[in-house]
Design an enzyme around this catalytic site. Structure first.
Site, short mmCIF file in Angstrom:
data_model
loop_
_atom_site.label_atom_id
_atom_site.label_comp_id
_atom_site.label_asym_id
_atom_site.label_seq_id
_atom_site.Cartn_x
_atom_site.Cartn_y
_atom_site.Cartn_z
N SER A 1 -38.03 -3.97 -32.68
CA SER A 1 -38.38 -2.63 -32.15
C SER A 1 -39.71 -2.17 -32.73
CB SER A 1 -37.25 -1.65 -32.44
OG SER A 1 -37.66 -0.64 -33.31
N TRP B 1 -42.33 -3.99 -30.80
CA TRP B 1 -42.45 -3.41 -29.46
C TRP B 1 -43.56 -2.35 -29.43
CZ3 TRP B 1 -42.08 1.63 -27.82
CH2 TRP B 1 -42.00 1.85 -26.45
N HIS B 2 -43.70 -1.63 -30.57
CA HIS B 2 -44.68 -0.54 -30.61
C HIS B 2 -46.12 -1.02 -30.57
CE1 HIS B 2 -41.17 1.81 -31.74
NE2 HIS B 2 -41.87 2.86 -31.37
N GLY B 3 -46.35 -2.22 -31.05
CA GLY B 3 -47.74 -2.69 -31.02
C GLY B 3 -47.89 -4.04 -31.68
N PHE C 1 -48.57 1.87 -26.48
CA PHE C 1 -47.44 0.97 -26.72
C PHE C 1 -46.95 0.44 -25.38
CE2 PHE C 1 -46.77 4.08 -30.38
CZ PHE C 1 -47.76 3.45 -31.10
#
Lengths: 327, 475
Positions: free
Chosen positions: B322, B325-327, B475
């Protein structure tokens, strides 16, 4: 749905009213809160409109360099004509065009001196410099043209929201309401009439060297605003249509300041080339060495002439334009 | 197109009028309008990337229909793999290609092997992580036989690209959103009113609070090596408020605009900084993403129905992925990992749901125990935010090191704008039992009008601060 729409409309109207009233309060800063009325645009436009029609012969348009370089009193004395300075802070060529159109509604000048500064073609903010003139112009078709053509759509929208336009004045207004003190500007900065502002102060060497706002400025011909270049051409054409002699003048800058502008040597050739193309006489006071300006005695800050410098420039320019009057 | 732009201020009323007045109650046309509007909304940024949304939509539409017709397990798995490969392939290429190449080259360099870096100049398509996850949930749910596929291609395409939540969520589930595209929407006054309030509150949070805090967070993070520890605390506080206001502001506007069009999309934030432990924080922060990872990553790995060791593994993997997932940066991985670490003790003590109610419910103020719980949870989140905000891991450690130095006890230079760091939590605290703080129906109409006008005027005053894009767009 009807109830929803009515509510949205009522709230929108309420919001516009509050925004308008609050905006008017903030707007007062420009005309009432600056001590001794040193904010010149409203004063010069008021004076312009009270000047008898068909009397102005020479008009100066341009930015703060125009306001502080061309002293109408000296021009009047040398040329025996009536001159008026309609320069305003940061005035772009777009704004200058509409200012000139406003002049032509009331007067038939013989000569237009347009001050040319490369920053007027690269600075982004049309709203502020345009607003300095738009706000004080009388309602006319020209004003309407100015509104629709002189500003970007997003800028035009902000006229509906005076609270937004004048939001930066909030702290001055709060300060005034709280302390009762008006905004102080330089004591020496005075409005001399006919649109001319003057100051005796001389810039120090330290300020020129270490606190120069031109430090990171660069001239890049390809980055000049094309729309403003278009309005420069439109101004030339407007003068030609009305058989008015237009002269471009670039005010001098301190040598130290010039040395700080990256690619500064390209400024004169660029505008000279443009002037030749439009067949407009062009005088650039920092390329032209005829009149000598001294950094620490002829300039009030890093780029504006003081009273002494303005006197030198006005005397020389007034003599030079005599030949155009003779022709 | 940004929600906080003039373009959207003109675009949305036009869509609203067309939607309710011109094609009112004609479902097919309503969906077609939403689809067109969504493609315009996205194409405003870069029309070329519409092809990616189109590709994702067509692949999942076809896979969905096919899955419904086939019972053979092997074939079903192949079909699911096609969808996963297509969607995650695009996401992986556009978002992580350079990151993985660089990380690979760097790890070989550690071993003394020099490899040539062949990075590509790839533009990250706005919102790709959001719509990819949304459309993935559709095929996975059909594969799990929890959802029937739709044959209505317009409705499906509109569901994937629904503009209010297309570029920054909430990541909707097909189960919730798709059926709403299949039934006629009619105008409901109460919903529309609440939608507008949502939009107003979202704009206030984004424009007034987030963009103001961004100025100071950026400034302090860029000069962290010379700033005092106390100032660095302010810097991370500003960032914590910025990221919350920015992202929850976007979600509020998304929920509000969807409501104005007759849709109900899920709540994405539930006052996360009023959490008493990290488990509660993750039930309140970016709810749509947390539940997505729970349902499609954590539970399929075994969730909490396995040995302690496996549970720990599942938690760490879920949080780390997770974070990624943000970057495409190790800082996000570290942020996710750290949150996983925070979570483990709560999970081992089996206290994940010990705070499922509202803090200080029915009371004006929390008790001492709750204050300590709130403060310690907030402190842990702040530490994690340092990793999230720092440009690299080294900077994050240096920032923390400097923050916890002797200079922590010097008086920071306070700015008037810091008042927003207090105002937002105060407003939210007193309204924490509501879906959003502008649910103020009990107040007299004149007071309500004053509140709306004050918020609108503040938005007007602050709306030119660089017109910043929403953080979660990247993102």
């Amino acid at each position: 749905m009807k109830k929803f729409l009515i509510k949205v409309l009522v709230y929108s109207a309420l919001f516009l009213c509050v925004n308008f009233l609050f905006g008017q309060l903030l707007k007062l800063y420009r005309t009432h809160l600056i001590e001794a009325k040193k904010f010149n645009p409203p004063i010069k436009w008021e004076e312009f409109y009270t000047t008898e029609a068909q009397t102005i012969d020479i008009v100066f348009i341009g930015s703060s360099h125009c306001i502080r370089s061309f002293d109408p009193a000296i021009f009047d004395k040398i040329t025996s004509l009536y001159s008026y300075n309609l320069g305003t802070p940061g005035q772009s060529p777009t704004t200058s065009y509409f200012v000139l159109k406003e002049v032509l509604r009331f007067h038939k000048p013989k000569i237009i001196i347009q001050e040319i500064s490369f920053r007027g073609f690269s600075a982004k903010n049309q709203l502020v410099n345009g607003g300095y003139n738009f706000d004080f112009m009388k309602i006319s078709r020209n004003k309407l043209d100015f509104f629709f053509n002189g500003f970007k759509f997003s800028e035009s929208l902000t006229f509906l929201f005076p609270s937004f336009r004048f939001r930066n004045n909030l702290r001055y207004v709060i300060n005034y309401l709280y302390t009762g003190k008006k905004v102080k500007k330089s004591k020496e900065d005075t409005y001399k009439g006919k649109g001319f502002m003057s100051r005796n102060h001389s810039v120090t060497l330290d300020e020129l060297k270490n606190n120069n706002i031109y430090e990171k400025k660069a001239f890049n011909a390809s980055k000049l605003n094309k729309n403003r270049l278009k309005y420069l051409e439109k101004t030339v054409n407007l003068c030609k249509e009305n058989k008015i002699q237009i002269i471009w003048v670039t005010a001098p800058l301190p040598k130290i300041t010039i040395s700080k502008i990256r690619h500064g040597s390209k400024i004169y050739p660029f505008f000279k080339n443009l002037a030749d193309q439009y067949r407009v006489p062009y005088i650039n006071y920092y390329a032209d060495k005829k009149v000598k300006f001294i950094d620490t005695s002829d300039f009030q800050d890093t780029h504006h002439l003081n009273r002494n410098g303005a006197k030198k420039l006005s005397t020389d320019l007034a003599k030079r334009i005599l030949e155009y009057l003779d022709n | 197109m940004l929600f906080n732009s003039i373009d959207f201020a003109i675009f949305f009323p036009i869509i609203f009028i067309l939607y309710w007045f011109v094609i009112n109650k004609k479902l097919k046309y309503q969906n077609l309008l939403i689809l067109t509007a969504s493609y315009i909304f996205y194409g405003w940024w870069d029309w070329r990337f519409l092809s990616l949304i189109f590709f994702s939509s067509i692949v999942d539409y076809c896979v969905g229909l096919r899955l419904n017709k086939i019972d053979d397990k092997k074939k079903r798995k192949i079909l699911l793999a096609i969808s996963l490969l297509a969607n995650l392939g695009l996401l992986g290429f556009f978002k992580y290609y350079n990151f993985f190449i660089h990380s690979l080259v760097d790890s070989f360099a550690v071993m003394g092997i020099t490899l040539h870096k062949s990075s590509l100049n790839i533009i990250l398509p706005v919102g790709i992580s959001f719509y990819t996850f949304q459309t993935l949930s559709y095929t996975i749910d059909i594969y799990r036989k929890k959802l029937k596929p739709t044959k209505d291609i317009i409705a499906f395409f509109a569901f994937v690209s629904f503009f209010p939540q297309l570029v920054a969520g909430p990541i909707e589930r097909a189960k919730n959103l798709l059926p709403q595209f299949m039934r006629t929407r009619s105008f409901v006054y109460e919903d529309a009113k609440d939608g507008l309030r949502h939009v107003l509150w979202g704009l206030f949070k984004k424009i007034v609070i987030a963009d103001t805090c961004a100025i100071y967070a950026d400034k302090i993070f860029s000069t962290y090596d010379t700033a005092n520890g106390s100032m660095l605390v302010i810097g991370i506080l500003c960032f914590a408020v910025q990221i919350y206001s920015d992202f929850s502001g976007y979600s509020d506007i998304a929920i509000g605009t969807a409501r104005l069009l007759g849709f109900n999309i899920m709540r994405n934030f539930a006052y996360p900084y009023f959490s008493r432990d990290i488990a509660e924080f993750w039930r309140r922060w970016h709810i749509s993403l947390s539940t997505w990872f729970r349902d499609y990553v954590y539970i399929p790995m075994g969730g909490s129905r396995c040995s302690k060791l496996l549970r720990i593994r599942n938690i760490i993997i879920t949080f780390t992925v997770s974070g990624l997932w943000h970057g495409a940066n190790w800082t996000f991985v570290a942020w996710g990992f750290l949150n996983g670490i925070y979570y483990i003790p709560i999970m081992l003590l089996n206290k994940q749901k010990s705070h499922s109610d509202q803090v200080a419910e029915g009371k004006l103020f929390p008790n001492i125990r709750e204050i300590i719980q709130l403060a310690s949870t907030f402190f842990l989140t702040l530490i994690a935010w340092v990793f999230f905000r720092a440009p690299n891991i080294e900077t994050a450690f240096l920032y923390l090191n400097r923050m916890f130095s002797k200079t922590l006890f010097t008086w920071p230079r306070l700015e008037p704008d810091f008042i927003w760091l207090l105002i937002l939590p105060i407003i939210e605290w007193f309204q924490r039992d509501k879906l959003h703080p502008l649910q103020i129906d009990k107040l007299h109409i004149s007071l309500r009008a004053c509140i709306y006008l004050v918020l609108a005027m503040l938005i007007l005053f602050y709306c030119d601060r660089n017109n910043q894009a929403f953080i979660y767009f990247q993102f």
